[in-house]
Design an enzyme around this catalytic site. Structure first.
Site, PDB file in Angstrom:
ATOM      1  N   CYS A 142     -16.072   2.890 -21.509  1.00 39.35           N
ATOM      2  CA  CYS A 142     -18.004   2.597 -20.288  1.00 39.35           C
ATOM      3  C   CYS A 142     -19.238   1.670 -21.763  1.00 39.35           C
ATOM      4  O   CYS A 142     -20.528   0.976 -20.994  1.00 39.35           O
ATOM      5  CB  CYS A 142     -18.991   3.952 -20.881  1.00 39.35           C
ATOM      6  SG  CYS A 142     -17.945   5.572 -20.421  1.00 39.35           S
ATOM      7  N   CYS A 155     -25.212   4.655 -14.942  1.00 42.41           N
ATOM      8  CA  CYS A 155     -24.313   5.430 -14.466  1.00 42.41           C
ATOM      9  C   CYS A 155     -25.035   6.482 -14.463  1.00 42.41           C
ATOM     10  O   CYS A 155     -25.374   7.274 -15.698  1.00 42.41           O
ATOM     11  CB  CYS A 155     -23.276   5.051 -14.868  1.00 42.41           C
ATOM     12  SG  CYS A 155     -21.616   6.558 -14.821  1.00 42.41           S
ATOM     13  N   CYS A 183     -13.646   2.045 -15.190  1.00 42.21           N
ATOM     14  CA  CYS A 183     -13.690   3.216 -15.294  1.00 42.21           C
ATOM     15  C   CYS A 183     -13.232   4.024 -14.410  1.00 42.21           C
ATOM     16  O   CYS A 183     -12.624   5.221 -13.991  1.00 42.21           O
ATOM     17  CB  CYS A 183     -15.161   3.534 -13.913  1.00 42.21           C
ATOM     18  SG  CYS A 183     -15.874   4.756 -13.686  1.00 42.21           S
ATOM     19  N   GLU A 193       0.998  -1.218  -0.123  1.00 44.52           N
ATOM     20  CA  GLU A 193      -0.140   0.192  -0.290  1.00 44.52           C
ATOM     21  C   GLU A 193       1.135   1.345   0.072  1.00 44.52           C
ATOM     22  O   GLU A 193       0.786   2.384  -0.443  1.00 44.52           O
ATOM     23  CB  GLU A 193      -1.388  -0.093   1.008  1.00 44.52           C
ATOM     24  CG  GLU A 193      -1.994  -0.751   1.497  1.00 44.52           C
ATOM     25  CD  GLU A 193      -2.648  -0.925  -0.020  1.00 44.52           C
ATOM     26  OE1 GLU A 193      -3.146   0.710  -0.635  1.00 44.52           O
ATOM     27  OE2 GLU A 193      -3.594  -1.932  -0.385  1.00 44.52           O
ATOM     28  N   CYS A 251     -18.944  -1.388 -19.514  1.00 45.32           N
ATOM     29  CA  CYS A 251     -18.867  -1.181 -18.355  1.00 45.32           C
ATOM     30  C   CYS A 251     -20.650  -1.409 -17.791  1.00 45.32           C
ATOM     31  O   CYS A 251     -21.248  -1.394 -18.733  1.00 45.32           O
ATOM     32  CB  CYS A 251     -19.435   0.136 -17.547  1.00 45.32           C
ATOM     33  SG  CYS A 251     -20.216   1.173 -15.401  1.00 45.32           S
TER      34      CYS A 251
END
Length: 347
Positions: free
Chosen positions: A225, A234, A218, A64, A228
């Site tokens: 899209c 959306c 995204c 991380e 998606c």
DNA sequence: AAGACGGGGAG
DNA sequence: CTCCCAGTCTT
């Protein structure tokens, strides 16, 4: 599945008069989004090494930190080498800082490596070599802010947290608020809003899934899209994907202090590796090489070190500026001056 | 709220 | 050449 929203999320419907910045999300819509993202994640997530079972909390924490402002693809090889070298907090705590900075390689923001080692020292010395599980405790560690604390608590310990990185923020803003991109940094309201969207079940998969979805589908630049699975609900897509009014100001690079600092650090790393000594480069040689560029002075250095010093000169021959940056690097703990030499820190 | 802080790779 | 990446910390 027929989606009948009780009220559409968006500026055009705001019956309560409350802020439309982070609109309330109708329950059936939220449920479908959660189910879709989680299923998508379980089906198509990247096989990142720190997602493998039995990955230690420390290893996840390291991933991380390395991933902050850094594409995951570039992190992977560095992470493998790092974990191989220093598997536990105690291992990293005991390492020479110069080695730590060298292993950080070119991941950028080398102060992250410093903070990571400091965190390792705290964990090893005060926490029985164990990574804390709660966001509150994690945020007390150097270099760990709200995002990283939430991510480690969720991914390493399965706690229910709200992971809010740039990907998550973008996905949620587009889906529910109809805007192209989030603001510079999340505020209290956005955090609370996002927290309410985290499901009770499979919250780890949700946290990882939204992030992954933002990274692969995204995306900030050219969102896919067409592919998606949520394009029909959306808000941003339904509004015709309007561009945000204000574009983020692009950060300069050429000619900046950041570039020059990086070049100086490169020279110190080169000296460290070349065995110009763990004592680095003589400051007078460094200075003279930069200002007067006497090739004879570079001859006293190893080839790779000389090349790196020459690179510093290419960027700037302003001695005052270089002295100031060297001073800054020393203050930041990224370099040290010992016996007239400039070197990577040895503690 | 705004800046500083690395470096690289895709468009 | 611009944009932007699993952000954090300091003014």
């Amino acid at each position: 599945m027929s989606i009948q929203m009780t009220h559409r999320a968006g500026p055009e419907s705001n019956p309560t008069g409350s802020s439309t910045t982070f609109p309330e999300v109708a329950e059936p819509v939220l449920r479908r989004v959660q189910d879709t993202i989680i299923a998508w994640f379980e089906d198509t997530a990247r096989d990142l090494p720190w997602r493998h079972p039995n990955t230690s909390a420390w290893a996840i924490l390291v991933s991380e930190i390395m991933s902050q402002q850094t594409p995951v693809a570039r992190v992977e090889p560095r992470w493998r080498a790092w974990m191989d070298k220093w598997p536990t907090p105690a291992d990293l705590a005991a390492a020479p800082t110069a080695d730590v900075l060298h292993a950080w390689d070119r991941l950028g923001y080398p102060r992250r490596a410093l903070r990571l080692q400091e965190a390792a020292e705290v964990i090893a010395a005060d926490l029985d070599n164990r990574v804390p599980e709660t966001t509150e405790e994690l945020e007390r560690l150097p270099g760990i802010g709200s995002y990283t604390a939430a991510a480690v608590s969720s991914f390493a310990f399965g706690r229910k947290t709200t992971v809010l990185d740039t990907n998550v923020r973008r996905v949620l803003i587009r889906l529910f608020a109809g805007r192209e991109r989030p603001t510079t940094s999340p505020g209290r309201k956005e955090t609370a809003w996002a927290a309410a969207l985290v499901p009770e079940d499979k919250h780890v998969e949700w946290n990882a899934g939204v992030m992954e979805f933002g990274a692969l589908v995204c995306t900030a630049r050219n969102p896919d899209c067409q592919a998606c699975p949520l394009q029909d609900i959306c808000t941003w897509n339904r509004l015709g994907r309007p561009a945000s009014a204000t574009k983020p100001k692009t950060q300069k690079w050429a000619g900046t202090d950041r570039q020059l600092r990086g070049a100086i650090m490169d020279a110190l790393k080169a000296a460290h590796v070349a065995g110009d000594g763990r004592h680095g480069v003589r400051l007078d040689v460094f200075t003279a090489a930069v200002t007067d560029f006497d090739p004879a002075l570079l001859d006293s250095l190893a080839e790779s070190t000389a090349a790196a010093v020459a690179r510093v000169r290419e960027l700037s021959a302003d001695q005052d500026r270089i002295n100031r940056l060297i001073s800054d690097l020393v203050d930041d703990g990224l370099a040290q001056q010992v016996d007239g030499r400039l070197a990577l820190p040895n503690s």
